[in-house]
Design a protein around this motif. Sequence first.
Motif, mmCIF file in Angstrom:
data_model
loop_
_atom_site.group_PDB
_atom_site.id
_atom_site.type_symbol
_atom_site.label_atom_id
_atom_site.label_comp_id
_atom_site.label_asym_id
_atom_site.label_seq_id
_atom_site.Cartn_x
_atom_site.Cartn_y
_atom_site.Cartn_z
ATOM 1 N N PHE A 99 0.847 -1.196 0.000
ATOM 2 C CA PHE A 99 0.000 0.000 0.000
ATOM 3 C C PHE A 99 0.871 1.231 0.000
ATOM 4 O O PHE A 99 1.733 1.409 0.871
ATOM 5 C CB PHE A 99 -0.919 0.005 1.216
ATOM 6 C CG PHE A 99 -1.778 1.241 1.293
ATOM 7 C CD1 PHE A 99 -2.694 1.516 0.296
ATOM 8 C CD2 PHE A 99 -1.668 2.124 2.356
ATOM 9 C CE1 PHE A 99 -3.491 2.658 0.349
ATOM 10 C CE2 PHE A 99 -2.462 3.255 2.423
ATOM 11 C CZ PHE A 99 -3.366 3.525 1.420
ATOM 12 N N SER A 121 -8.586 9.790 -2.860
ATOM 13 C CA SER A 121 -7.906 8.503 -2.948
ATOM 14 C C SER A 121 -6.847 8.426 -1.854
ATOM 15 O O SER A 121 -5.906 9.217 -1.844
ATOM 16 C CB SER A 121 -7.240 8.313 -4.308
ATOM 17 O OG SER A 121 -6.464 7.124 -4.330
ATOM 18 N N VAL A 125 -2.686 0.553 -4.446
ATOM 19 C CA VAL A 125 -2.398 -0.822 -4.066
ATOM 20 C C VAL A 125 -1.598 -1.459 -5.195
ATOM 21 O O VAL A 125 -2.020 -1.424 -6.358
ATOM 22 C CB VAL A 125 -3.709 -1.607 -3.821
ATOM 23 C CG1 VAL A 125 -3.418 -3.078 -3.619
ATOM 24 C CG2 VAL A 125 -4.447 -1.040 -2.616
ATOM 25 N N ALA A 138 -7.030 3.240 -5.055
ATOM 26 C CA ALA A 138 -8.022 2.950 -4.025
ATOM 27 C C ALA A 138 -8.885 4.173 -3.741
ATOM 28 O O ALA A 138 -8.447 5.318 -3.882
ATOM 29 C CB ALA A 138 -7.339 2.487 -2.742
ATOM 30 N N LEU A 147 -10.212 0.129 2.419
ATOM 31 C CA LEU A 147 -10.075 0.586 1.036
ATOM 32 C C LEU A 147 -11.215 0.033 0.188
ATOM 33 O O LEU A 147 -11.684 -1.078 0.398
ATOM 34 C CB LEU A 147 -8.735 0.134 0.444
ATOM 35 C CG LEU A 147 -7.475 0.544 1.198
ATOM 36 C CD1 LEU A 147 -6.246 -0.001 0.486
ATOM 37 C CD2 LEU A 147 -7.389 2.054 1.361
ATOM 38 N N LEU A 149 -12.086 -0.726 -3.786
ATOM 39 C CA LEU A 149 -11.477 -0.886 -5.100
ATOM 40 C C LEU A 149 -12.564 -1.127 -6.137
ATOM 41 O O LEU A 149 -13.393 -2.019 -5.982
ATOM 42 C CB LEU A 149 -10.493 -2.066 -5.101
ATOM 43 C CG LEU A 149 -9.388 -2.019 -4.037
ATOM 44 C CD1 LEU A 149 -8.551 -3.292 -4.088
ATOM 45 C CD2 LEU A 149 -8.508 -0.787 -4.217
ATOM 46 N N TYR A 168 -13.853 -4.572 -1.252
ATOM 47 C CA TYR A 168 -13.386 -3.866 -0.056
ATOM 48 C C TYR A 168 -12.228 -4.637 0.566
ATOM 49 O O TYR A 168 -12.174 -5.874 0.481
ATOM 50 C CB TYR A 168 -14.503 -3.722 0.974
ATOM 51 C CG TYR A 168 -15.484 -2.612 0.677
ATOM 52 C CD1 TYR A 168 -15.273 -1.319 1.154
ATOM 53 C CD2 TYR A 168 -16.624 -2.854 -0.079
ATOM 54 C CE1 TYR A 168 -16.171 -0.300 0.880
ATOM 55 C CE2 TYR A 168 -17.535 -1.839 -0.354
ATOM 56 C CZ TYR A 168 -17.292 -0.564 0.130
ATOM 57 O OH TYR A 168 -18.180 0.445 -0.149
ATOM 58 N N THR A 169 -11.320 -3.912 1.203
ATOM 59 C CA THR A 169 -10.235 -4.543 1.952
ATOM 60 C C THR A 169 -10.314 -4.100 3.412
ATOM 61 O O THR A 169 -10.992 -3.124 3.748
ATOM 62 C CB THR A 169 -8.856 -4.147 1.408
ATOM 63 O OG1 THR A 169 -8.535 -2.805 1.840
ATOM 64 C CG2 THR A 169 -8.810 -4.214 -0.113
ATOM 65 N N VAL A 179 -5.521 -8.104 -0.514
ATOM 66 C CA VAL A 179 -6.525 -7.913 -1.562
ATOM 67 C C VAL A 179 -7.078 -9.295 -1.905
ATOM 68 O O VAL A 179 -6.412 -10.093 -2.564
ATOM 69 C CB VAL A 179 -5.924 -7.232 -2.805
ATOM 70 C CG1 VAL A 179 -6.970 -7.094 -3.894
ATOM 71 C CG2 VAL A 179 -5.347 -5.873 -2.431
ATOM 72 N N ASN A 204 -7.500 1.428 -13.277
ATOM 73 C CA ASN A 204 -7.960 0.199 -12.618
ATOM 74 C C ASN A 204 -8.514 -0.831 -13.589
ATOM 75 O O ASN A 204 -9.275 -1.715 -13.205
ATOM 76 C CB ASN A 204 -9.018 0.538 -11.563
ATOM 77 C CG ASN A 204 -8.426 1.203 -10.348
ATOM 78 O OD1 ASN A 204 -7.277 1.651 -10.386
ATOM 79 N ND2 ASN A 204 -9.177 1.300 -9.281
#
Length: 219
Positions: A99, A121, A125, A138, A147, A149, A168-169, A179, A204
């Motif tokens: 990260f 943001s 990641v 993120a 986070l 994504l 989500y993380t 992740v 992304n």
Amino acid sequence: MLSEGAAPFQIDVRDDEVRAVGDELRHEGAELPLEGLSLVADVDEEPTRLDLGSLRIILIRRGERLALRAWDREAEALRSFAGIERFPVDPRWRIDARFEPTEGRTIPVPDVLGDVAQEPSPGTVAFSIEGVEYRLEALEGGDDGELFLVFADATSGQETYGAGRFLYTDPPAAGRVAVDFNLAYNPPCVFTPHATCPLPPAENRLRVRITAGEKDYHS
């Protein structure tokens, strides 16, 4: 669209306040006050939930535009829903990522309405798949630093939804974050044309097949 015979109600918009008025409307099981109830939109905090028979109604705000979103809790689509096909859970798709935090940065995030919003943001990641490094920008995912994504990959539009998926993380710790693509899920716009989903930022869109998480849904 309200069904024929549904009780009428009124939405008053004055300056920055939106109030709902209606004899049959309920909020948390109680009747609304005679002067109506001030509504909180979904972007501010937890939205005010109104009930009208089997309908659940909230106020949504998209830019300067306001709208009502309604769900029918007795809809045939709910009764006939048989689940969403997904890839088999594979621990190899739970990836230890680096990260890279940033402060005060925003990125352009498009949505299905054609609007582009500058969203905060918290960082990037970075991770490797079969020796190739990939990066995801993120978005903020929670009060504790989680986070969010929004991503597309080489399965998008084939096995998975063409407009991408969400993930989500947990909050990053010591510069690392897990992740888990097994948790990737479809955005609301896969189920209805009336959703206002964000789309993956240009950065992304991954050139790799992420064979994990939910597959496309066809009602």
